[in-house]
Scaffold this motif. Sequence first.
Motif, PDB file in Angstrom:
ATOM      1  N   GLU A  27      28.578 -20.329   7.738  1.00  0.00           N
ATOM      2  CA  GLU A  27      27.277 -19.823   8.170  1.00  0.00           C
ATOM      3  C   GLU A  27      27.386 -18.955   9.411  1.00  0.00           C
ATOM      4  N   ALA A  28      28.311 -18.042   9.341  1.00  0.00           N
ATOM      5  CA  ALA A  28      28.548 -17.170  10.496  1.00  0.00           C
ATOM      6  C   ALA A  28      27.410 -16.177  10.645  1.00  0.00           C
ATOM      7  N   VAL A  29      27.275 -15.694  11.856  1.00  0.00           N
ATOM      8  CA  VAL A  29      26.298 -14.643  12.109  1.00  0.00           C
ATOM      9  C   VAL A  29      26.848 -13.349  11.519  1.00  0.00           C
ATOM     10  N   VAL A  30      26.099 -12.736  10.659  1.00  0.00           N
ATOM     11  CA  VAL A  30      26.537 -11.457  10.096  1.00  0.00           C
ATOM     12  C   VAL A  30      25.839 -10.342  10.862  1.00  0.00           C
ATOM     13  N   GLU A  31      26.642  -9.437  11.391  1.00  0.00           N
ATOM     14  CA  GLU A  31      26.061  -8.303  12.113  1.00  0.00           C
ATOM     15  C   GLU A  31      25.498  -7.336  11.096  1.00  0.00           C
ATOM     16  N   ASP A  32      24.187  -7.258  11.059  1.00  0.00           N
ATOM     17  CA  ASP A  32      23.568  -6.379  10.085  1.00  0.00           C
ATOM     18  C   ASP A  32      23.043  -5.156  10.794  1.00  0.00           C
ATOM     19  N   VAL A  33      23.498  -4.007  10.388  1.00  0.00           N
ATOM     20  CA  VAL A  33      23.046  -2.777  11.029  1.00  0.00           C
ATOM     21  C   VAL A  33      22.249  -1.969  10.019  1.00  0.00           C
ATOM     22  N   PRO A  34      20.940  -1.892  10.213  1.00  0.00           N
ATOM     23  CA  PRO A  34      20.131  -1.167   9.234  1.00  0.00           C
ATOM     24  C   PRO A  34      20.369   0.339   9.316  1.00  0.00           C
ATOM     25  N   GLY A  35      20.210   0.986   8.198  1.00  0.00           N
ATOM     26  CA  GLY A  35      20.298   2.441   8.174  1.00  0.00           C
ATOM     27  C   GLY A  35      21.685   2.993   8.415  1.00  0.00           C
ATOM     28  N   VAL A  36      22.688   2.201   8.136  1.00  0.00           N
ATOM     29  CA  VAL A  36      24.057   2.670   8.363  1.00  0.00           C
ATOM     30  C   VAL A  36      24.518   3.439   7.139  1.00  0.00           C
ATOM     31  N   THR A  37      25.205   4.537   7.406  1.00  0.00           N
ATOM     32  CA  THR A  37      25.634   5.358   6.292  1.00  0.00           C
ATOM     33  C   THR A  37      26.991   4.912   5.748  1.00  0.00           C
ATOM     34  N   ARG A  38      27.601   3.911   6.367  1.00  0.00           N
ATOM     35  CA  ARG A  38      28.870   3.432   5.835  1.00  0.00           C
ATOM     36  C   ARG A  38      28.845   1.915   5.785  1.00  0.00           C
ATOM     37  N   ASP A  39      29.784   1.400   5.046  1.00  0.00           N
ATOM     38  CA  ASP A  39      29.794  -0.038   4.852  1.00  0.00           C
ATOM     39  C   ASP A  39      30.022  -0.780   6.156  1.00  0.00           C
ATOM     40  N   ARG A  40      29.484  -1.953   6.177  1.00  0.00           N
ATOM     41  CA  ARG A  40      29.723  -2.830   7.312  1.00  0.00           C
ATOM     42  C   ARG A  40      31.172  -3.282   7.265  1.00  0.00           C
ATOM     43  N   VAL A  41      31.815  -3.334   8.392  1.00  0.00           N
ATOM     44  CA  VAL A  41      33.213  -3.746   8.372  1.00  0.00           C
ATOM     45  C   VAL A  41      33.518  -4.948   9.250  1.00  0.00           C
ATOM     46  N   THR A  42      32.637  -5.263  10.189  1.00  0.00           N
ATOM     47  CA  THR A  42      32.973  -6.398  11.049  1.00  0.00           C
ATOM     48  C   THR A  42      31.905  -7.484  10.975  1.00  0.00           C
ATOM     49  N   TYR A  43      32.359  -8.692  11.075  1.00  0.00           N
ATOM     50  CA  TYR A  43      31.479  -9.849  11.028  1.00  0.00           C
ATOM     51  C   TYR A  43      31.900 -10.816  12.116  1.00  0.00           C
ATOM     52  N   GLU A  44      30.933 -11.578  12.599  1.00  0.00           N
ATOM     53  CA  GLU A  44      31.298 -12.630  13.521  1.00  0.00           C
ATOM     54  C   GLU A  44      31.428 -13.917  12.719  1.00  0.00           C
ATOM     55  N   ALA A  45      32.512 -14.617  12.939  1.00  0.00           N
ATOM     56  CA  ALA A  45      32.747 -15.830  12.165  1.00  0.00           C
ATOM     57  C   ALA A  45      33.247 -16.922  13.091  1.00  0.00           C
ATOM     58  N   SER A  46      33.253 -18.150  12.589  1.00  0.00           N
ATOM     59  CA  SER A  46      33.840 -19.218  13.398  1.00  0.00           C
ATOM     60  C   SER A  46      34.419 -20.289  12.488  1.00  0.00           C
ATOM     61  N   TRP A  47      35.407 -20.957  12.985  1.00  0.00           N
ATOM     62  CA  TRP A  47      36.061 -22.036  12.246  1.00  0.00           C
ATOM     63  C   TRP A  47      36.469 -23.091  13.246  1.00  0.00           C
ATOM     64  N   ARG A  48      36.082 -24.320  12.998  1.00  0.00           N
ATOM     65  CA  ARG A  48      36.350 -25.424  13.904  1.00  0.00           C
ATOM     66  C   ARG A  48      35.941 -25.092  15.349  1.00  0.00           C
ATOM     67  N   GLY A  49      34.787 -24.431  15.472  1.00  0.00           N
ATOM     68  CA  GLY A  49      34.237 -24.159  16.796  1.00  0.00           C
ATOM     69  C   GLY A  49      34.835 -22.955  17.497  1.00  0.00           C
ATOM     70  N   ARG A  50      35.824 -22.312  16.887  1.00  0.00           N
ATOM     71  CA  ARG A  50      36.427 -21.138  17.507  1.00  0.00           C
ATOM     72  C   ARG A  50      35.816 -19.883  16.880  1.00  0.00           C
ATOM     73  N   ARG A  51      35.251 -19.021  17.722  1.00  0.00           N
ATOM     74  CA  ARG A  51      34.625 -17.806  17.194  1.00  0.00           C
ATOM     75  C   ARG A  51      35.606 -16.647  17.191  1.00  0.00           C
ATOM     76  N   PHE A  52      35.461 -15.803  16.203  1.00  0.00           N
ATOM     77  CA  PHE A  52      36.293 -14.603  16.136  1.00  0.00           C
ATOM     78  C   PHE A  52      35.563 -13.511  15.373  1.00  0.00           C
ATOM     79  N   THR A  53      36.046 -12.296  15.504  1.00  0.00           N
ATOM     80  CA  THR A  53      35.484 -11.172  14.768  1.00  0.00           C
ATOM     81  C   THR A  53      36.368 -10.903  13.559  1.00  0.00           C
ATOM     82  N   LEU A  54      35.737 -10.791  12.420  1.00  0.00           N
ATOM     83  CA  LEU A  54      36.459 -10.566  11.186  1.00  0.00           C
ATOM     84  C   LEU A  54      36.274  -9.103  10.794  1.00  0.00           C
ATOM     85  N   VAL A  55      37.367  -8.398  10.576  1.00  0.00           N
ATOM     86  CA  VAL A  55      37.284  -7.001  10.148  1.00  0.00           C
ATOM     87  C   VAL A  55      37.710  -6.918   8.693  1.00  0.00           C
TER      88      VAL A  55
END
Length: 449
Positions: A33-61
């Motif tokens: 249930e990671a926070v997904v960075e949603d950018v409206p009106g973007v002309t290209r695909d989203r490439v990065t997401y914020e995720a976490s596992w066992r309490g450790r947060r990281f950015t997923l590309v």
Amino acid sequence: MGPDAGPLPVVAIVGRPNVGKSTLVNRIIGRREAVVEDVPGVTRDRVTYEASWRGRRFTLVDTGGWDPDATGMGLRIAEQAQVAAELADVVVFVVDATVGVTDADEAVGTVLRRSGKPVILAANKVDNQRLELEVAALWSLGLGEPHPVSALHGRASGDLLDVVLDALPEAPPERFGVERGPRRVALVGKPNVGKSSLLNKLVGEERVLVDPMAGTTRDPVDELVELGGRTWRFVDTAGIRRRERELKGADFYAGMRTKAALERSEVAVVLIDASQPLTEQDLRIMSMVIDSGRAMVVAFNKWDLLDEDRRHMLEREIDRQMVRTPWALRVNISAKTGRNVDKLVPAIERALDSWSTRVPTARLNAFMAELVAATPPPVRGGKQPKILFATQADVEPPRFVLFTSGFLEETYRRYVERRIREEFGFAGSPIMVSMRIRERRGAAPAKRR
Ligand code: GDP
Ligand code: GDP
């Protein structure tokens, strides 16, 4: 700056098309249930997401987001892997275990081995235990142990994330606001502009703390000063109090002192005698601050001595001579009367905020896509260079890297810098915009799947 504002470690998912990268990304961010960075009106695909596992947060590309057909950005797979390795802390290389190692996989493997970054080899589509031999065959990539996973069914994906987490770098201590201590300020300026007067004004009206770190009277001596509800470390104040102008070779030593003070500071307050014309030496000191990469506040002192004429003159001098630093924050003060001295701290705080600001990768790329669509880079040698990807590689000072398919003219890079400032602020902080050009390589990876 709270602990949440620090940069997160970056995990990049690479691999040729159809191996299951997107499925794996969805599995990782969906299940947690990671926070997904949603950018409206973007002309290209989203490439990065914020995720976490066992309490450790990281950015997923997700490099699948750079699919050439989907976005018109022709990054080949090995080049994608190269870019991913440059910007990531850990690379997850996804291979389809049911297919085995292809030429494209080998090309990616070579790039990743050379990158020196930790690589986790994910053997995907291992939906059951019957694929043991196929998984073992992936050792041939020379990237260590293949980790079997089924992105589709979720099998062993937790184990894979455990391995990824283990490979993440420990966050450096300065990423945590609590550990950082008082912010460090250098008060610089040529002799006689009023540095010691200002210091006395600041210190005199507030409680002075003795710096427990500096137990001796030898240079450099810092003073801890409480201003605006927080404690600040004014670095190398002994140099200011010593009245360097009375020494022989004062200019030389003043220059050395300024350099040393800048080295130890995060933000510089450049004092200028506003009652006198701007001099070469004032400009040289400002250049030293810019070159040091520190945040900058320019304080025009002795404002009590200015009449209408001089004020007009000064504005003209500033327009003419401070073209390099339209971003510097400016305060007009009088160390003698105390005029506007209380405006100094908010300016310093704002400059430091800018200095530490990080623009999220998704937001930066959405902005860049719009910028390029509106004003494409000028054609060079018959070719239109493309900006494939942008990332803020660093803070303090903010440093942006543009991954491009060709050379971007200096004027265009300046234009990008100006637009970044307009969009994201950065008042009081220098920023750097550099580019990395993707060279066309002779040996193209095979298209076999
Ligand atoms: P990408 O191009 O690398 O992002 O690959 P996708 O995530 O789009 O997956 C390509 C295809 O492989 C899709 O049809 C997925 O459903 C399928 N796939 C992905 N992971 C698995 C898996 O673990 N097992 C099986 N059997 N199929 C998978
Ligand atoms: P420093 O060499 O940069 O440390 O400068 P000082 O603090 O020693 O100041 C040099 C001279 O400028 C002294 O005579 C101060 O009294 C005077 N001075 C400093 N600030 C002001 C100011 O705001 N207004 C006026 N009129 N004089 C000032």
